[in-house]
Motif scaffolding. Structure first.
Motif, PDB file in Angstrom:
ATOM      1  N   ALA A  72      -9.699  -6.859   0.081  1.00 14.73           N
ATOM      2  CA  ALA A  72      -9.494  -6.638   1.571  1.00 14.73           C
ATOM      3  C   ALA A  72      -8.069  -5.979   1.863  1.00 14.73           C
ATOM      4  O   ALA A  72      -8.272  -5.026   2.972  1.00 14.73           O
ATOM      5  N   LEU A  73      -7.053  -6.402   1.334  1.00 16.29           N
ATOM      6  CA  LEU A  73      -5.958  -5.682   1.744  1.00 16.29           C
ATOM      7  C   LEU A  73      -5.418  -4.442   1.426  1.00 16.29           C
ATOM      8  O   LEU A  73      -4.747  -3.433   2.386  1.00 16.29           O
ATOM      9  N   LEU A  74      -6.223  -3.995   0.359  1.00 11.84           N
ATOM     10  CA  LEU A  74      -5.969  -2.360  -0.325  1.00 11.84           C
ATOM     11  C   LEU A  74      -6.688  -1.945   0.309  1.00 11.84           C
ATOM     12  O   LEU A  74      -6.451  -0.952   0.979  1.00 11.84           O
ATOM     13  N   ARG A 111      -8.425  -2.425   3.501  1.00 13.01           N
ATOM     14  CA  ARG A 111      -7.910  -1.762   4.691  1.00 13.01           C
ATOM     15  C   ARG A 111      -6.348  -0.920   4.729  1.00 13.01           C
ATOM     16  O   ARG A 111      -6.222  -0.057   5.832  1.00 13.01           O
ATOM     17  N   GLU A 112      -4.923  -1.659   4.234  1.00 19.85           N
ATOM     18  CA  GLU A 112      -4.040  -0.847   4.091  1.00 19.85           C
ATOM     19  C   GLU A 112      -3.923   0.798   3.274  1.00 19.85           C
ATOM     20  O   GLU A 112      -2.623   1.374   4.133  1.00 19.85           O
ATOM     21  N   SER A 168      -8.069 -11.471  -2.397  1.00 23.61           N
ATOM     22  CA  SER A 168      -7.424 -10.807  -1.773  1.00 23.61           C
ATOM     23  C   SER A 168      -7.018 -10.137  -1.618  1.00 23.61           C
ATOM     24  O   SER A 168      -7.025  -9.109  -0.743  1.00 23.61           O
ATOM     25  N   LEU A 169      -6.761  -8.778  -2.694  1.00 20.68           N
ATOM     26  CA  LEU A 169      -6.164  -7.795  -2.859  1.00 20.68           C
ATOM     27  C   LEU A 169      -6.647  -6.821  -2.396  1.00 20.68           C
ATOM     28  O   LEU A 169      -6.604  -6.056  -1.951  1.00 20.68           O
ATOM     29  N   ALA A 173       1.125  -1.084   0.513  1.00 21.08           N
ATOM     30  CA  ALA A 173      -0.163  -0.022  -0.205  1.00 21.08           C
ATOM     31  C   ALA A 173       1.219   1.380  -0.223  1.00 21.08           C
ATOM     32  O   ALA A 173       0.627   1.850  -0.538  1.00 21.08           O
TER      33      ALA A 173
END
Length: 102
Positions: free
Chosen positions: A32-34, A36-37, A29-30, A4
């Protein structure tokens, strides 16, 4: 967090040099990762300006937005608002897939 931060730094450089940042995104999964981050990374990097981003969805499945396999649908749900980056989904067009500007 490192991904991020790298995205935010690349965005700031691109916006400063050309006024726009373009990024191709996959789903999975990208999303949720983006979600969040990326917000904290954007707060830490001045000049990233998400309103100047253009996001291209690279692996969109040709399913309705409500389908759990829709990458565009997942990003739209996570964004939860209209301002910010523009999305370029891939949809069928005359038997071929191509970008559609929302």
């Amino acid at each position: 967090a490192a991904l991020a931060r790298s995205v935010a730094e690349a965005a700031a450089q691109a916006v400063a040099s050309s006024g726009r940042f373009t990024l191709g995104l996959s789903g999975g999964s990208l999303v949720a990762l983006l979600a969040r981050e990326l917000p904290p990374a954007l707060r830490a990097v001045p000049g990233a300006e998400p309103s100047r981003w253009l996001l291209a969805l690279c692996d969109e499945r040709l399913v309705p937005l409500e389908d759990p396999d829709s990458t565009e649908g997942a990003y739209r749900v996570r964004r939860g608002r209209r301002e910010g980056p523009g999305l370029i989904p891939v949809r069928p067009s005359g038997g071929q897939c191509g970008p559609v500007h929302p």
